[in-house]
Design a protein around this motif. Structure first.
Motif, PDB file in Angstrom:
ATOM      1  N   LEU A 508      -8.996  -4.791  -4.190  1.00 56.77           N
ATOM      2  CA  LEU A 508      -7.929  -4.638  -3.181  1.00 56.77           C
ATOM      3  C   LEU A 508      -8.235  -3.605  -2.099  1.00 56.77           C
ATOM      4  CD1 LEU A 508      -4.857  -4.893  -5.586  1.00 56.77           C
ATOM      5  CD2 LEU A 508      -5.937  -6.722  -4.264  1.00 56.77           C
ATOM      6  N   VAL A 509      -8.556  -2.360  -2.454  1.00 53.49           N
ATOM      7  CA  VAL A 509      -8.866  -1.367  -1.413  1.00 53.49           C
ATOM      8  C   VAL A 509     -10.244  -0.782  -1.692  1.00 53.49           C
ATOM      9  CG1 VAL A 509      -6.466  -0.721  -0.942  1.00 53.49           C
ATOM     10  CG2 VAL A 509      -7.770   0.517  -2.686  1.00 53.49           C
ATOM     11  N   PRO A 510     -11.005  -0.440  -0.644  1.00 54.98           N
ATOM     12  CA  PRO A 510     -12.336   0.141  -0.852  1.00 54.98           C
ATOM     13  C   PRO A 510     -12.232   1.602  -1.282  1.00 54.98           C
ATOM     14  CG  PRO A 510     -11.850   0.057   1.486  1.00 54.98           C
ATOM     15  CD  PRO A 510     -10.684  -0.573   0.800  1.00 54.98           C
ATOM     16  N   MET A 511     -13.326   2.146  -1.768  1.00 56.44           N
ATOM     17  CA  MET A 511     -13.388   3.577  -2.109  1.00 56.44           C
ATOM     18  C   MET A 511     -13.761   4.358  -0.842  1.00 56.44           C
ATOM     19  SD  MET A 511     -12.918   4.228  -5.443  1.00 56.44           S
ATOM     20  CE  MET A 511     -13.746   5.786  -5.581  1.00 56.44           C
ATOM     21  N   ALA A 512     -12.972   4.190   0.191  1.00 56.15           N
ATOM     22  CA  ALA A 512     -13.259   4.797   1.502  1.00 56.15           C
ATOM     23  C   ALA A 512     -11.988   4.670   2.333  1.00 56.15           C
ATOM     24  CB  ALA A 512     -14.411   4.038   2.160  1.00 56.15           C
ATOM     25  N   PRO A 513     -11.910   5.432   3.434  1.00 53.66           N
ATOM     26  CA  PRO A 513     -10.723   5.303   4.288  1.00 53.66           C
ATOM     27  C   PRO A 513     -10.544   3.858   4.739  1.00 53.66           C
ATOM     28  CG  PRO A 513     -12.109   7.134   4.998  1.00 53.66           C
ATOM     29  CD  PRO A 513     -12.870   6.404   3.962  1.00 53.66           C
ATOM     30  N   SER A 514      -9.304   3.398   4.782  1.00 52.72           N
ATOM     31  CA  SER A 514      -9.046   2.014   5.243  1.00 52.72           C
ATOM     32  C   SER A 514      -7.722   1.998   6.000  1.00 52.72           C
ATOM     33  CB  SER A 514      -9.005   1.068   4.050  1.00 52.72           C
ATOM     34  OG  SER A 514      -8.120   1.566   3.083  1.00 52.72           O
ATOM     35  N   PHE A 515      -7.345   0.833   6.520  1.00 53.43           N
ATOM     36  CA  PHE A 515      -6.105   0.666   7.303  1.00 53.43           C
ATOM     37  C   PHE A 515      -6.011   1.709   8.428  1.00 53.43           C
ATOM     38  CE2 PHE A 515      -5.013  -0.472   2.830  1.00 53.43           C
ATOM     39  CZ  PHE A 515      -5.046  -1.843   2.995  1.00 53.43           C
ATOM     40  N   GLY A 516      -7.152   1.981   9.105  1.00 52.67           N
ATOM     41  CA  GLY A 516      -7.165   2.886  10.257  1.00 52.67           C
ATOM     42  C   GLY A 516      -7.107   4.356   9.901  1.00 52.67           C
ATOM     43  N   MET A 517      -7.178   4.680   8.600  1.00 49.40           N
ATOM     44  CA  MET A 517      -7.112   6.088   8.168  1.00 49.40           C
ATOM     45  C   MET A 517      -8.436   6.794   8.479  1.00 49.40           C
ATOM     46  SD  MET A 517      -6.201   7.084   4.272  1.00 49.40           S
ATOM     47  CE  MET A 517      -4.699   6.140   4.214  1.00 49.40           C
ATOM     48  N   ASP A 518      -8.362   8.102   8.919  1.00 50.96           N
ATOM     49  CA  ASP A 518      -9.629   8.814   9.103  1.00 50.96           C
ATOM     50  C   ASP A 518      -9.980   9.575   7.811  1.00 50.96           C
ATOM     51  OD1 ASP A 518      -7.945  10.973   9.010  1.00 50.96           O
ATOM     52  OD2 ASP A 518      -8.170  11.508  11.135  1.00 50.96           O
ATOM     53  N   ALA A 523      -8.771  12.065   2.538  1.00 50.89           N
ATOM     54  CA  ALA A 523      -8.874  13.197   1.603  1.00 50.89           C
ATOM     55  C   ALA A 523      -7.482  13.675   1.185  1.00 50.89           C
ATOM     56  CB  ALA A 523      -9.659  14.337   2.251  1.00 50.89           C
ATOM     57  N   ALA A 524      -6.530  13.710   2.153  1.00 48.64           N
ATOM     58  CA  ALA A 524      -5.171  14.160   1.829  1.00 48.64           C
ATOM     59  C   ALA A 524      -4.503  13.172   0.870  1.00 48.64           C
ATOM     60  CB  ALA A 524      -4.362  14.292   3.129  1.00 48.64           C
ATOM     61  N   LEU A 525      -4.728  11.865   1.117  1.00 50.68           N
ATOM     62  CA  LEU A 525      -4.143  10.841   0.227  1.00 50.68           C
ATOM     63  C   LEU A 525      -4.701  10.979  -1.194  1.00 50.68           C
ATOM     64  CD1 LEU A 525      -2.419   8.247  -0.111  1.00 50.68           C
ATOM     65  CD2 LEU A 525      -4.467   6.937   0.482  1.00 50.68           C
ATOM     66  N   LEU A 526      -6.022  11.137  -1.267  1.00 45.89           N
ATOM     67  CA  LEU A 526      -6.646  11.269  -2.591  1.00 45.89           C
ATOM     68  C   LEU A 526      -6.169  12.531  -3.303  1.00 45.89           C
ATOM     69  CD1 LEU A 526     -10.417  10.267  -2.776  1.00 45.89           C
ATOM     70  CD2 LEU A 526      -8.479   9.371  -4.039  1.00 45.89           C
ATOM     71  N   THR A 527      -5.999  13.609  -2.544  1.00 46.08           N
ATOM     72  CA  THR A 527      -5.520  14.859  -3.152  1.00 46.08           C
ATOM     73  C   THR A 527      -4.152  14.625  -3.794  1.00 46.08           C
ATOM     74  OG1 THR A 527      -6.723  16.136  -1.496  1.00 46.08           O
ATOM     75  CG2 THR A 527      -4.961  17.291  -2.667  1.00 46.08           C
ATOM     76  N   ARG A 528      -3.258  13.904  -3.066  1.00 47.09           N
ATOM     77  CA  ARG A 528      -1.925  13.620  -3.640  1.00 47.09           C
ATOM     78  C   ARG A 528      -2.064  12.720  -4.871  1.00 47.09           C
ATOM     79  NH1 ARG A 528      -0.587  13.277   1.740  1.00 47.09           N
ATOM     80  NH2 ARG A 528      -0.512  11.002   1.755  1.00 47.09           N
ATOM     81  N   ALA A 529      -2.958  11.724  -4.748  1.00 56.04           N
ATOM     82  CA  ALA A 529      -3.130  10.784  -5.876  1.00 56.04           C
ATOM     83  C   ALA A 529      -3.649  11.516  -7.118  1.00 56.04           C
ATOM     84  CB  ALA A 529      -4.101   9.670  -5.470  1.00 56.04           C
ATOM     85  N   LEU A 530      -4.601  12.434  -6.931  1.00 54.66           N
ATOM     86  CA  LEU A 530      -5.157  13.165  -8.084  1.00 54.66           C
ATOM     87  C   LEU A 530      -4.074  14.022  -8.736  1.00 54.66           C
ATOM     88  CD1 LEU A 530      -8.668  14.214  -6.673  1.00 54.66           C
ATOM     89  CD2 LEU A 530      -8.181  12.472  -8.396  1.00 54.66           C
TER      90      LEU A 530
END
Ligand code: NAD
Length: 539
Positions: A508-518, A523-530
């Motif tokens: 479904l989603v790559p292990m990289a920024p997607s949907f226009g995210m830089d 990194a901020a999204l992953l920090t929240r996810a962790l």
């Protein structure tokens, strides 16, 4: 039973068991030898090694020796057969092991004869090999699929990353084994290798090659493809390295000295190796032990297979307040052991296997006695029974400088030491570089377990010498320190023969920024996810 009653310095001499129905030569006929040696990978006009009967010194068989080219041929054949074998289902491989289990139990008389003829051990001690091999075959047949099947693991992004851990056979295992447990060590370590989809090239000791060759026949009759198990024979320092240099994994059992060389050679090739090596095993008789049971257990633990058992006890630490009472019981039982020099049931202890073994045992006892040790039982060779017989021997008051105190004797000799506190007993038991097997005797299992956990030893038997841990094949067994690397039995005894592979499918989603995210937003999204994963207690 005939009792030879000439007395020695201790006033006692081990009796000789009534002769069994047959001699080693009766069982190892020229026809049997001619058939079995066809199983060795060797050229047309090979040089020959010999296997001698320890009971009499007579030559039992001439065994063809393999050249380096023969070892290469053995590996090529094994490699070709392995691919098809690894494709077979777990159920098919398990079926072979279960039929092998049935065959060795049904044909045990035949195997017991060969083991006795080649090793000089008693039939009861030979039977230990049959029983533990059957137990190992059953265990890996029943549990193999569970140990080996692909497993789902939690992915880096749960549900989005689907991870499977897959186990592949290593390929061809190079197995090098000693003479002391020719069936159990030869077959016991090969059985899980086969279950995991490998082929095996084995170099048994020449002295016990016939047992190995007969065992191979039995498993082939049970359905193992013949080419899957190749046997090469010859001088250890010549043929052994040829095996190590071609193996995808090395399974070695033998002395610590040889094991170091083999481990270095395997390491230089970056192939894995398990090393089952020597020991100087300790038994602790605590003040609360049942002394009759401990004395009985000590006899089995010290003198099974005439002490030529890697897990055999050679150091005995006894609480001072019970030492005299214990030693009286232990020495009386030891002096009564019946020595046996023929095939059949009824004897309590057999022969040493070789002149080298007899020389070591003799030298260790003589030196200890010269340094002031007292002989509580045994202490002498018994050429009247056979050229390599030595009495089961108990030494007391051994000086710390004596070799028998710290070096592996690998014979029927145990030294006794007294202790005043359990801390002292534990420290003494842990005082050698080895760490193979220990034994603790106490009326309280909980007390025994607590002491056991303080011992630097791969197996510890409470109220037993070695057989409880050795026979419990669902749990790992092996050595700490100079006693080895790796384990046989349990999950570790089979997973070592595999290469693990991690197959991760990203969805479904790559292990990289997607949907226009830089990158920063990612990194901020992953920090929240962790942080969320930690809160959700994900592993
Ligand atoms: P060993 O090391 O002399 O020989 C073991 C095997 O290695 C034999 O097949 C031998 O031919 C081969 N070998 C010899 N030199 C070699 C080399 N340079 N390269 C490769 N292979 C070589 O041991 P041994 O005297 O036959 O056996 C007794 C020893 O084995 C004792 O120390 C005993 O404690 C140990 N042992 C350990 C276990 C265990 O599970 N930990 C079990 C049985 C025996």
């Amino acid at each position: 039973m005939t009792d030879i009653s000439t007395s020695d310095a201790t006033g006692r001499r081990n009796p000789v068991a009534a002769p069994g129905p047959r001699t080693a030569a009766d069982a190892v006929t020229p026809q049997l030898v001619a058939r079995l040696v066809r199983g060795v990978v060797a050229g047309e006009q090979p040089t020959k090694g010999v296997s001698r009967s320890p009971f009499t010194g007579e030559v039992l068989a001439e065994i063809p020796e393999s050249t380096p080219e023969d070892v290469a041929t053995a590996f090529a054949r094994a490699r070709a057969a392995q691919r098809a074998w690894a494709e077979r289902s777990f159920a098919e491989r398990a079926g072979v092991l279960l039929r092998f289990h049935d065959r060795i139990l049904a044909d045990q008389a035949d195997l017991l004869d060969l083991i006795q003829a080649e090793t000089g051990k008693t039939r009861a001690h030979a039977f230990e090999e049959v029983s533990v091999t059957a137990i190992e075959a059953r265990h890996y047949a029943r549990m193999g699929a569970k140990y080996l099947r692909p497993r789902r693991r939690v992915g880096v992004l749960p549900t989005l990353t689907q991870v499977t851990e897959v186990r592949h056979a290593k390929g061809v295992i190079g197995q090098i084994s000693p003479w002391n447990y020719p069936l159990a060590l030869f077959a016991g370590d090969a059985v899980p290798a086969f279950m995991a989809g490998n082929a095996v090239v084995t170099k048994p000791d020449t002295q016990t090659a016939l047992t190995a060759l007969r065992t191979r026949e039995l498993i082939i009759e049970a359905g193992l493809p013949a080419e899957l198990w190749q046997i090469v024979v010859g001088d250890g320092p010549v043929v052994g390295p040829e095996v190590v240099d071609r193996a995808d994994y090395v399974s070695f059992t033998g002395s610590t000295r040889t094991g170091r060389d083999v481990a270095q050679r395997a390491a230089a090739r970056l192939v894995g190796a398990s090393m089952e090596l020597g020991g100087k095993n300790a038994m602790l008789v605590l003040a609360d032990a049942d002394l009759d049971k401990a004395a009985e257990g000590a006899v089995r633990a010290c003198f099974s297979s005439a002490g030529q058992l890697c897990v055999s006890i050679e150091r005995l630490y006894v609480a001072r307040e019970v030492a005299d009472a214990f030693l009286e019981r232990f020495a009386a039982r030891t002096s009564a052991l019946r020595l046996g020099n023929t095939l059949g049931w009824g004897a309590d202890m057999g022969s040493l296997v070789s002149q080298r073994q007899l020389d070591t045992v003799t030298a260790h006892v003589e030196e200890a006695v010269c340094n002031g040790a007292r002989v509580l039982a045994g202490g002498r060779a018994r050429p009247d029974v056979g050229p390599l017989f030595y009495e089961p021997t108990i030494l007391d008051g051994v000086d710390a400088a004596s070799a028998v105190c710290t070096q592996e004797t690998f014979g029927p000799v145990v030294s006794v030491y007294r202790f005043d506190s359990e801390d002292e007993a534990v420290a003494q038991a842990n005082s050698t570089p080895y760490g193979l097997n220990s034994s603790v005797w106490s009326r309280s299992a909980a007390h025994g377990r607590r002491i056991a956990q303080r011992l630097h030893s791969g197996t510890v038997n409470v109220n037993e010498g070695y057989a409880a841990a050795y026979g419990s094949v669902a749990a790992p067994m092996g050595g700490m320190g100079d006693s080895g690397v790796g384990r046989r039995h349990g999950s570790e005894g089979i997973l070592k023969y595999t290469e693990p592979q991690n197959i991760a499918v990203q969805r479904l989603v790559p292990m990289a920024p997607s949907f226009g995210m830089d990158d920063q937003g990612y990194a901020a999204l992953l920090t929240r996810a962790l942080g969320a994963m930690r809160t959700l207690r994900l592993k």
